[in-house]
Structures are given as C-alpha cells and as structure tokens.
Design a protein around this motif. Sequence first.
Motif, PDB file in Angstrom:
ATOM      1  N   ALA A 107      -0.762   9.540   6.171  1.00 53.20           N
ATOM      2  CA  ALA A 107      -0.842   8.099   5.933  1.00 53.20           C
ATOM      3  C   ALA A 107      -0.307   7.327   7.141  1.00 53.20           C
ATOM      4  O   ALA A 107       0.464   7.856   7.947  1.00 53.20           O
ATOM      5  N   ASN A 108      -0.737   6.074   7.256  1.00 51.75           N
ATOM      6  CA  ASN A 108      -0.252   5.135   8.278  1.00 51.75           C
ATOM      7  C   ASN A 108      -0.661   5.499   9.707  1.00 51.75           C
ATOM      8  O   ASN A 108      -0.107   4.956  10.652  1.00 51.75           O
ATOM      9  N   TRP A 111      -5.409   2.299   9.682  1.00 48.85           N
ATOM     10  CA  TRP A 111      -5.844   1.407   8.616  1.00 48.85           C
ATOM     11  C   TRP A 111      -7.170   0.768   9.034  1.00 48.85           C
ATOM     12  O   TRP A 111      -7.397   0.498  10.207  1.00 48.85           O
ATOM     13  N   ASP A 133      -6.051   2.377   3.884  1.00 46.43           N
ATOM     14  CA  ASP A 133      -5.529   3.483   4.683  1.00 46.43           C
ATOM     15  C   ASP A 133      -6.605   4.557   4.741  1.00 46.43           C
ATOM     16  O   ASP A 133      -7.060   5.064   3.720  1.00 46.43           O
ATOM     17  N   GLU A 138      -6.914   4.829   0.343  1.00 46.09           N
ATOM     18  CA  GLU A 138      -6.138   3.961  -0.548  1.00 46.09           C
ATOM     19  C   GLU A 138      -6.359   2.499  -0.166  1.00 46.09           C
ATOM     20  O   GLU A 138      -6.175   2.104   0.982  1.00 46.09           O
ATOM     21  N   LEU A 140      -5.000  -0.713   0.212  1.00 50.57           N
ATOM     22  CA  LEU A 140      -3.614  -1.157   0.310  1.00 50.57           C
ATOM     23  C   LEU A 140      -3.421  -2.566  -0.236  1.00 50.57           C
ATOM     24  O   LEU A 140      -2.404  -2.846  -0.893  1.00 50.57           O
ATOM     25  N   LEU A 160       2.885  -5.695   3.926  1.00 47.71           N
ATOM     26  CA  LEU A 160       2.587  -4.296   3.637  1.00 47.71           C
ATOM     27  C   LEU A 160       3.572  -3.365   4.359  1.00 47.71           C
ATOM     28  O   LEU A 160       4.050  -2.374   3.789  1.00 47.71           O
ATOM     29  N   TRP A 163       7.205  -2.268   3.002  1.00 46.55           N
ATOM     30  CA  TRP A 163       7.422  -1.144   2.082  1.00 46.55           C
ATOM     31  C   TRP A 163       6.668   0.115   2.489  1.00 46.55           C
ATOM     32  O   TRP A 163       6.960   1.200   1.985  1.00 46.55           O
ATOM     33  N   ARG A 164       5.747  -0.026   3.446  1.00 45.58           N
ATOM     34  CA  ARG A 164       4.946   1.141   3.816  1.00 45.58           C
ATOM     35  C   ARG A 164       5.112   1.547   5.277  1.00 45.58           C
ATOM     36  O   ARG A 164       4.867   2.680   5.643  1.00 45.58           O
ATOM     37  N   TYR A 257      -4.201   8.106  -5.060  1.00 45.66           N
ATOM     38  CA  TYR A 257      -2.795   8.438  -5.319  1.00 45.66           C
ATOM     39  C   TYR A 257      -2.611   9.935  -5.553  1.00 45.66           C
ATOM     40  O   TYR A 257      -1.663  10.554  -5.054  1.00 45.66           O
TER      41      TYR A 257
END
Length: 264
Positions: A107-108, A111, A133, A138, A140, A160, A163-164, A257
């Motif tokens: 992840a990350n 995007w 993402d 996902e 976002l 975003l 928290w991410r 998820y």
Amino acid sequence: MVSYLITEHEASELRACHVVGMSRSGYRYQSRKSDDSKINEQLVSLAERKPCWGFKKMYDYLSNQGYGWNHKRVHRVYRDLGLNIQVKPKKRLPSREPKPLFQPEAANISWSLDFMRDSLSNGRAFRTLNIMDDFNREALWIEADTSLPAQRVTRTFDMLASWRGYPKQLRVDNGPELISKELADWAARHHVELAFIQPGKPAQNAYIERFNRTFREEILDTYLFTTIQEVQEIAEECLEEYNAVRPHEALGGLPPYQFMAIKS
C-alpha cells in the motif's frame, strides 16, 4: 472588346478605344503586381513559430534577416493572411513519458485519482474527486462539491495522509488542477512523485477509470441528488461497500480490505 474591334473589323486602336469609351493608355496598361509568395511564406512560418509576435516584431525580424521589402507591402500581405486577427495560442503541455501500469507490492506506493462530473436535481453541476490505492484497488476517498480547485485537492490528500501516510507516487491526468503549481509544490514538500499520463490516453490510468465506471453505473446514474451533502453521504456509503463487500476479479475475487489483510 478593343482587341476584337482591331482584329475582326480592322479598326485602328484610336477608333476602337473611342467606340468602347476607353482611353488608349488604359487599353495599353499592363498590371505590374509583384509576386508576394516569398513574403507569404516567411510570414506564415513566423506566425507558426512565434504565435505571440505582432506585425512590428515580424517586420523588424525580416528586416534584420536582410529582406528589403517595403513596410506597406509586407503589412498588406500580413492583413491578407489574417494574421492581424489575434488568436490565443494553445497552452502546450510538456511531453509525458508514461510509466507502465503496474500493481504495487504494498500500500501507499502508488495512488490513482480522477475527477467526475454530474448534476443535482436542480441542474447545478458538481464534481467528485476519486482516489484509489493501486495495490489493493481500495477506494480511499470520494470528495464531492461544486468546485474542487487545486488547494481543495491537496487538503484532501493531507486528510488521507493523516491516517494513512503519503504515497510515493500519484498517477494523474493533465487536468488544470493537476498540472497546477499548487499541486507541484505540495508534491515536492511531501516527496510525492507526480506520474502524468499522456494526454488522451485514459487507459494509462486504468485502475481509477475502472472504479469510475462502477461509481457512475451504481451511484451517479442510480440516485437523484438534491444537495451536495447527499452526494457526499452516499459516496461514503459506496466506499464502504466497495472496499469491504464487493468482490474484485483482479484481486482473485476478494474485496480490497480482505485482500489487504491477506497480503499484510
């Protein structure tokens, strides 16, 4: 007519001109119109290379190149070509070298984002900013409003990231908000690379384009919205269903998820 009288009826030039009411000097006149093709060629070439130049600058340039054409002659050709009509030049985008579309390993890393348009029941237009993402598809966030300028876009990214975390790359198209100095400065501050797709090549941003299709068919084309607040609320409900419930073929039939949980 004068020539006809002279050749067919053997009239003298003086007599023939008198009959048709023309002076002898008028009959003998020959046009001395000059060949302006070279001027035409030079002006057209200059207009293509220097669309912001006016006549004075073009004329001075040609004079500096050694062309000795008369000022009035060049200006006449300039007007005949319609170059005196001001046309705003198109904004030119820098050339884009597309990065291959790939699925990141975590992840990350990358995007994708894109804008969509629709309207409320009263006809007022609104836009949505959709962010995804690429790792687990996902969705976002979906930000909805009547206007989404670059500053609003960067605030959404910061929300975003709170928290991410920030991504390493943003895959974007060439919309005005996304080629703005505001976004470029934001990306530089947070060490985020802007990966621009080539103009007119939406397939280079296929992940978010696929989400847009789902969002269009299942939300925008299904609901009749009366306020922006309704759009935002239903969009957030869509996010939860899309990420937690909806199976994705690209993820082996798993929702985002669940795919993330397995890969973590």
